[in-house]
Design a protein around this motif. Structure first.
Motif, PDB file in Angstrom:
ATOM      1  N   ALA A   9      80.905 116.374  51.433  1.00  0.00           N
ATOM      2  CA  ALA A   9      81.502 116.398  52.781  1.00  0.00           C
ATOM      3  C   ALA A   9      82.831 115.659  52.779  1.00  0.00           C
ATOM      4  O   ALA A   9      83.815 116.127  53.376  1.00  0.00           O
ATOM      5  CB  ALA A   9      80.535 115.788  53.793  1.00  0.00           C
ATOM      6  N   TRP A  10      82.889 114.510  52.108  1.00  0.00           N
ATOM      7  CA  TRP A  10      84.122 113.720  52.089  1.00  0.00           C
ATOM      8  C   TRP A  10      85.242 114.491  51.387  1.00  0.00           C
ATOM      9  O   TRP A  10      86.364 114.567  51.891  1.00  0.00           O
ATOM     10  CB  TRP A  10      83.900 112.358  51.436  1.00  0.00           C
ATOM     11  N   VAL A  11      84.948 115.081  50.224  1.00  0.00           N
ATOM     12  CA  VAL A  11      85.979 115.835  49.495  1.00  0.00           C
ATOM     13  C   VAL A  11      86.431 117.047  50.314  1.00  0.00           C
ATOM     14  O   VAL A  11      87.625 117.351  50.373  1.00  0.00           O
ATOM     15  CB  VAL A  11      85.492 116.246  48.088  1.00  0.00           C
ATOM     16  N   HIS A  70      84.598 118.702  40.696  1.00  0.00           N
ATOM     17  CA  HIS A  70      83.159 118.567  40.503  1.00  0.00           C
ATOM     18  C   HIS A  70      82.847 117.084  40.322  1.00  0.00           C
ATOM     19  O   HIS A  70      83.677 116.309  39.836  1.00  0.00           O
ATOM     20  CB  HIS A  70      82.653 119.410  39.332  1.00  0.00           C
ATOM     21  N   PRO A  71      81.656 116.682  40.728  1.00  0.00           N
ATOM     22  CA  PRO A  71      81.273 115.281  40.566  1.00  0.00           C
ATOM     23  C   PRO A  71      80.905 114.996  39.110  1.00  0.00           C
ATOM     24  O   PRO A  71      80.262 115.821  38.458  1.00  0.00           O
ATOM     25  CB  PRO A  71      80.056 115.132  41.485  1.00  0.00           C
ATOM     26  N   LEU A  72      81.346 113.852  38.617  1.00  0.00           N
ATOM     27  CA  LEU A  72      80.921 113.386  37.302  1.00  0.00           C
ATOM     28  C   LEU A  72      79.725 112.460  37.421  1.00  0.00           C
ATOM     29  O   LEU A  72      78.846 112.445  36.567  1.00  0.00           O
ATOM     30  CB  LEU A  72      82.060 112.637  36.600  1.00  0.00           C
ATOM     31  N   LEU A  73      79.716 111.677  38.507  1.00  0.00           N
ATOM     32  CA  LEU A  73      78.679 110.673  38.710  1.00  0.00           C
ATOM     33  C   LEU A  73      78.584 110.376  40.196  1.00  0.00           C
ATOM     34  O   LEU A  73      79.610 110.215  40.861  1.00  0.00           O
ATOM     35  CB  LEU A  73      79.069 109.387  37.956  1.00  0.00           C
ATOM     36  N   VAL A  74      77.386 110.313  40.702  1.00  0.00           N
ATOM     37  CA  VAL A  74      77.155 109.899  42.079  1.00  0.00           C
ATOM     38  C   VAL A  74      75.996 108.913  42.059  1.00  0.00           C
ATOM     39  O   VAL A  74      74.898 109.259  41.606  1.00  0.00           O
ATOM     40  CB  VAL A  74      76.827 111.095  43.009  1.00  0.00           C
ATOM     41  N   MET A  80      82.271 109.367  41.083  1.00  0.00           N
ATOM     42  CA  MET A  80      83.417 109.674  40.235  1.00  0.00           C
ATOM     43  C   MET A  80      83.576 111.188  40.247  1.00  0.00           C
ATOM     44  O   MET A  80      82.613 111.927  40.038  1.00  0.00           O
ATOM     45  CB  MET A  80      83.209 109.153  38.820  1.00  0.00           C
ATOM     46  N   ILE A  81      84.797 111.618  40.499  1.00  0.00           N
ATOM     47  CA  ILE A  81      85.090 113.028  40.705  1.00  0.00           C
ATOM     48  C   ILE A  81      86.196 113.451  39.749  1.00  0.00           C
ATOM     49  O   ILE A  81      87.223 112.771  39.641  1.00  0.00           O
ATOM     50  CB  ILE A  81      85.524 113.258  42.169  1.00  0.00           C
ATOM     51  N   GLU A  82      85.983 114.577  39.086  1.00  0.00           N
ATOM     52  CA  GLU A  82      87.008 115.159  38.224  1.00  0.00           C
ATOM     53  C   GLU A  82      87.548 116.395  38.932  1.00  0.00           C
ATOM     54  O   GLU A  82      86.769 117.181  39.488  1.00  0.00           O
ATOM     55  CB  GLU A  82      86.403 115.539  36.879  1.00  0.00           C
TER      56      GLU A  82
END
Length: 121
Positions: A9-11, A70-74, A80-82
């Motif tokens: 939602a934030w992105v 895409h998310p790398l880690l949540v 963390m987002i790439e």
């Protein structure tokens, strides 16, 4: 607090603000006392009002970019987002570190961006 739904939602809202450059869209992304680091070791933009002010001074023209992520880690504390941002004549790889509060607003946002080499050179 982070979850994949909150991060998504934030992105999505970040991209909306990026395309609209509407001060309300930008402000809604950030907690009142948020810190926005435009580069890992840069002096942060502190507070929602300063973030909106600085964003508008550096805004991109709406419709001038494409963006894939895409998310790398949540985790409960961070995401963390790439991503890849493409402009008409340049492309950037992005790495974002995002810390959301319980309302889904960023309390801290740090971005790394690396320009891709020009394939014609």
């Amino acid at each position: 607090m982070s979850s994949l739904d909150a991060v998504t939602a934030w992105v999505t809202n970040y991209r909306k603000a990026w395309e609209s450059n509407d001060p309300r869209d930008i402000a809604d992304l950030f907690a009142e006392n948020a810190a926005y680091f435009t580069e890992p070791f840069a002096k942060p933009w502190l507070g929602r009002d300063k973030i909106v002010e600085k964003w508008l001074k550096r805004q991109d023209k709406p419709g001038s970019t494409t963006f894939e992520w895409h998310p790398l880690l949540v985790t409960d504390d961070l995401a963390m987002i790439e991503a890849t941002t493409t402009y008409p004549r340049k492309t950037f790889s992005n790495l974002w570190v995002l810390r959301l509060d319980n309302l889904g607003q960023a309390r801290q946002f740090t971005e790394w961006w690396m320009r891709h080499p020009d394939p014609k050179k």
